[in-house]
Motif scaffolding. Sequence first.
Motif, PDB file in Angstrom:
ATOM      1  N   THR A   1      22.408 -44.380   5.017  1.00  0.00           N
ATOM      2  CA  THR A   1      21.833 -43.412   3.074  1.00  0.00           C
ATOM      3  C   THR A   1      21.639 -42.442   3.921  1.00  0.00           C
ATOM      4  O   THR A   1      21.082 -42.223   4.639  1.00  0.00           O
ATOM      5  CB  THR A   1      20.777 -45.074   2.980  1.00  0.00           C
ATOM      6  OG1 THR A   1      20.239 -44.446   1.967  1.00  0.00           O
ATOM      7  CG2 THR A   1      20.098 -44.725   4.378  1.00  0.00           C
ATOM      8  N   ASP A   2      21.442 -41.825   2.309  1.00  0.00           N
ATOM      9  CA  ASP A   2      21.297 -40.083   2.696  1.00  0.00           C
ATOM     10  C   ASP A   2      19.430 -40.675   2.087  1.00  0.00           C
ATOM     11  O   ASP A   2      19.188 -39.632   1.664  1.00  0.00           O
ATOM     12  CB  ASP A   2      21.810 -39.417   1.643  1.00  0.00           C
ATOM     13  CG  ASP A   2      21.883 -39.810   0.397  1.00  0.00           C
ATOM     14  OD1 ASP A   2      21.499 -40.613  -0.041  1.00  0.00           O
ATOM     15  OD2 ASP A   2      21.764 -38.995  -0.503  1.00  0.00           O
ATOM     16  N   SER A   3      19.135 -41.493   1.779  1.00  0.00           N
ATOM     17  CA  SER A   3      17.484 -41.610   1.464  1.00  0.00           C
ATOM     18  C   SER A   3      16.116 -41.807   2.892  1.00  0.00           C
ATOM     19  O   SER A   3      16.055 -42.440   3.262  1.00  0.00           O
ATOM     20  CB  SER A   3      17.606 -43.024   0.854  1.00  0.00           C
ATOM     21  OG  SER A   3      16.587 -43.323   0.215  1.00  0.00           O
ATOM     22  N   GLY A   4      15.201 -41.031   2.533  1.00  0.00           N
ATOM     23  CA  GLY A   4      14.546 -40.580   3.523  1.00  0.00           C
ATOM     24  C   GLY A   4      15.172 -40.582   4.697  1.00  0.00           C
ATOM     25  O   GLY A   4      14.391 -40.986   5.802  1.00  0.00           O
TER      26      GLY A   4
ATOM     27  N   HIS B   1      26.643 -36.605  -1.564  1.00  0.00           N
ATOM     28  CA  HIS B   1      26.383 -36.717  -0.536  1.00  0.00           C
ATOM     29  C   HIS B   1      26.992 -37.895   0.682  1.00  0.00           C
ATOM     30  O   HIS B   1      26.385 -38.278   1.668  1.00  0.00           O
ATOM     31  CB  HIS B   1      25.203 -37.883  -1.223  1.00  0.00           C
ATOM     32  CG  HIS B   1      25.151 -39.058  -1.213  1.00  0.00           C
ATOM     33  ND1 HIS B   1      26.211 -39.779  -3.021  1.00  0.00           N
ATOM     34  CD2 HIS B   1      25.004 -40.570  -1.726  1.00  0.00           C
ATOM     35  CE1 HIS B   1      26.609 -40.314  -3.637  1.00  0.00           C
ATOM     36  NE2 HIS B   1      25.382 -41.370  -2.704  1.00  0.00           N
ATOM     37  N   ALA B   2      28.282 -38.298   0.127  1.00  0.00           N
ATOM     38  CA  ALA B   2      28.289 -39.678   0.886  1.00  0.00           C
ATOM     39  C   ALA B   2      30.769 -39.551   0.591  1.00  0.00           C
ATOM     40  O   ALA B   2      30.817 -39.446  -0.244  1.00  0.00           O
ATOM     41  CB  ALA B   2      27.999 -40.895   0.389  1.00  0.00           C
ATOM     42  N   VAL B   3      30.639 -39.890   1.504  1.00  0.00           N
ATOM     43  CA  VAL B   3      32.402 -40.072   1.255  1.00  0.00           C
ATOM     44  C   VAL B   3      32.282 -41.985   1.399  1.00  0.00           C
ATOM     45  O   VAL B   3      32.370 -42.468   2.163  1.00  0.00           O
ATOM     46  CB  VAL B   3      32.954 -39.775   3.240  1.00  0.00           C
ATOM     47  CG1 VAL B   3      34.387 -40.721   2.738  1.00  0.00           C
ATOM     48  CG2 VAL B   3      32.662 -38.465   3.549  1.00  0.00           C
TER      49      VAL B   3
ATOM     50  N   SER C   1      28.296 -48.350   8.105  1.00  0.00           N
ATOM     51  CA  SER C   1      28.094 -47.497   7.092  1.00  0.00           C
ATOM     52  C   SER C   1      27.350 -48.918   5.945  1.00  0.00           C
ATOM     53  O   SER C   1      26.770 -49.433   6.035  1.00  0.00           O
ATOM     54  CB  SER C   1      29.351 -47.004   6.366  1.00  0.00           C
ATOM     55  OG  SER C   1      30.038 -48.350   6.617  1.00  0.00           O
ATOM     56  N   MET C   2      28.027 -48.562   4.460  1.00  0.00           N
ATOM     57  CA  MET C   2      27.143 -49.666   3.686  1.00  0.00           C
ATOM     58  C   MET C   2      27.899 -50.588   2.512  1.00  0.00           C
ATOM     59  O   MET C   2      28.958 -49.243   1.730  1.00  0.00           O
ATOM     60  CB  MET C   2      25.802 -48.864   2.926  1.00  0.00           C
ATOM     61  CG  MET C   2      24.910 -49.421   1.697  1.00  0.00           C
ATOM     62  SD  MET C   2      24.237 -48.758   0.891  1.00  0.00           S
ATOM     63  CE  MET C   2      23.368 -48.210   1.978  1.00  0.00           C
ATOM     64  N   GLU C   3      28.162 -51.221   2.146  1.00  0.00           N
ATOM     65  CA  GLU C   3      28.821 -51.788   1.719  1.00  0.00           C
ATOM     66  C   GLU C   3      28.895 -51.517   0.115  1.00  0.00           C
ATOM     67  O   GLU C   3      27.184 -51.842  -0.320  1.00  0.00           O
ATOM     68  CB  GLU C   3      29.112 -53.366   1.521  1.00  0.00           C
ATOM     69  CG  GLU C   3      30.353 -54.013   1.034  1.00  0.00           C
ATOM     70  CD  GLU C   3      29.518 -54.697  -0.536  1.00  0.00           C
ATOM     71  OE1 GLU C   3      30.235 -54.967  -1.181  1.00  0.00           O
ATOM     72  OE2 GLU C   3      28.865 -54.254  -0.688  1.00  0.00           O
TER      73      GLU C   3
ATOM     74  N   VAL D   1      33.038 -48.149   0.780  1.00  0.00           N
ATOM     75  CA  VAL D   1      32.265 -48.804   1.785  1.00  0.00           C
ATOM     76  C   VAL D   1      32.138 -47.417   1.595  1.00  0.00           C
ATOM     77  O   VAL D   1      32.135 -46.331   2.220  1.00  0.00           O
ATOM     78  CB  VAL D   1      32.943 -48.986   3.472  1.00  0.00           C
ATOM     79  CG1 VAL D   1      32.145 -48.189   4.427  1.00  0.00           C
ATOM     80  CG2 VAL D   1      33.510 -50.257   3.406  1.00  0.00           C
ATOM     81  N   ARG D   2      30.631 -46.843   1.883  1.00  0.00           N
ATOM     82  CA  ARG D   2      29.554 -45.602   1.908  1.00  0.00           C
ATOM     83  C   ARG D   2      29.978 -45.144   3.045  1.00  0.00           C
ATOM     84  O   ARG D   2      28.849 -45.474   3.862  1.00  0.00           O
ATOM     85  CB  ARG D   2      28.990 -45.185   1.109  1.00  0.00           C
ATOM     86  CG  ARG D   2      28.249 -44.517   0.916  1.00  0.00           C
ATOM     87  CD  ARG D   2      27.305 -44.334  -0.127  1.00  0.00           C
ATOM     88  NE  ARG D   2      26.437 -45.076   0.499  1.00  0.00           N
ATOM     89  CZ  ARG D   2      24.733 -44.621  -0.339  1.00  0.00           C
ATOM     90  NH1 ARG D   2      24.782 -44.858  -1.968  1.00  0.00           N
ATOM     91  NH2 ARG D   2      23.577 -45.262   0.820  1.00  0.00           N
TER      92      ARG D   2
END
Length: 474
Positions: A50-53, A344-346, A379-381, A404-405
Amino acid sequence: MRRRTAEPYKIKSVEPLKMLNYNERKEALENAGYNTFLINSREVYIDLLTDSGTTAMSDQQWGALMVGDEAYAGSESWHHLEKAVKEIYGYKYVIPTHQGRGAENLLSQMKIKEGDFVPGNMYFTTTRAHQELNGATFVDIIIDEGHDSLLDHPFKGNVDISKLEKVIKEAGPEKIPYVCIAVTVNLAGGQPVSMKNLRDVYALCSRYGIDVMYDATRCVENAFFIQEREEGYADTAIKDILKEMFSYSDGCTMSGKKDCLVNIGGFLAMNDEELYIRGRELVVLYEGMPSYGGLSGRDMEAMALGIYESADDNYIAHRVHQVRYLGEQLIDAGIPVVKPIGGHAVFLDAREFLPHLKQEQLPAQALAAAIYLDSGVRSMERGYVSAGRNKVTGENNKPKLELVRLTIPRRVYTNNHMDVVADSIIALYEKRDQIGGLEMTYEPPTLRFFNARFKPLAKNGELMGNTASVTTHS
Ligand SMILES: Cc1ncc(COP(=O)(O)O)c(C=O)c1O
Ligand SMILES: N[C@@H](Cc1ccc(O)cc1)C(=O)O
């Protein structure tokens, strides 16, 4: 020749990275139930969850922590934060919250009644959960292109104005407490909304007396895309674009953990005094005094500075270009990614990447797990698992996008890290037919993706058919 640009900062402090070997990663993945949310940070090499925090703060922000005013009431740091929000975003009233969902909670509770409808340009998990908790039904009004991962469109986050008008006419304006516009749209791939579209949405809603509330979480990235792509804005400063964007809204929720460049924080802002007075009452129940809202004085001090730093043209150009630097390497290698590359992401298109898996075999979850196994990149689903179940029928929602992020934290990694990520994904793509599906073994009732557990469908219990061919730093 195109001249190259570099990071608009230099590195003053470093955090060493840990690198597990293949067997250690395999064990970590099994312990985490194949859910990347459940892997420990110490087991991750490059963390793109994540780009969060996850932002690196500037030296100015670190310095500001020391001058945080920790008074329970009337903190000086609160006044700095309030001033920054008013100056950069232009709203009249601000209520601090511990993070974005704190603001979503306040807004949803204050404005939604049972049986209402909240139109939005694609759902976001926490935002929709709060709307539903308060009795509303979310209605998707994003343009159809927003759901098509391969279609190139400069403003894929745009609202389809005719869809919005249809909802208003069918439900009746009194059943629509507000329209929620995300700038940018996280789940569509970090896709922006054009200034013209924001203007049109606001004009339509004003005609019906409906408020427009932004989810302003990644508003600076949105402003960058307007500057880059929309006619008439190439020479307009990011600060001025932001001001104009926010002028087409009545308020916003903000997760400061993204574009305010801090590790924790958020706020609710608005122009309506009556809503502000009610919000000031409610924030005391959930977050704390209206002069700290769940934040320490130093958090507010850092967020105030982050708001100014993020509105810098050089900062945001580098930020978006770094995300694109990764995305373009993948595109050049023929990897299916959401296009155009967002802010913010691919986002990898897991259905195209793993065409041998059905959506019920959780291709995005499996791909995220395989990437970790290959290189320790987390990464993240964002697909079937994240979309949860229909709240009425209980059936699994089947989102069109199964992604997938790879989310890039702000000011944290260099382009060398991006190269390592690209190499891992390209290597996996070459042996994609060996990646098997997953099944869920534990399903939590709300926001299931955070804590769910999985196991490989293959009889031998392996995620990858031929694990001997793993390539990176094993
Ligand atoms: C678009 C969007 N809206 C809202 C939120 C909620 O913010 P927070 O994580 O600060 O609660 C997030 C991230 O979680 C987000 O990406
Ligand atoms: N908003 C953050 C954290 C988060 C992630 C997934 C969620 O569904 C909710 C919150 C992100 O997009 O990364």
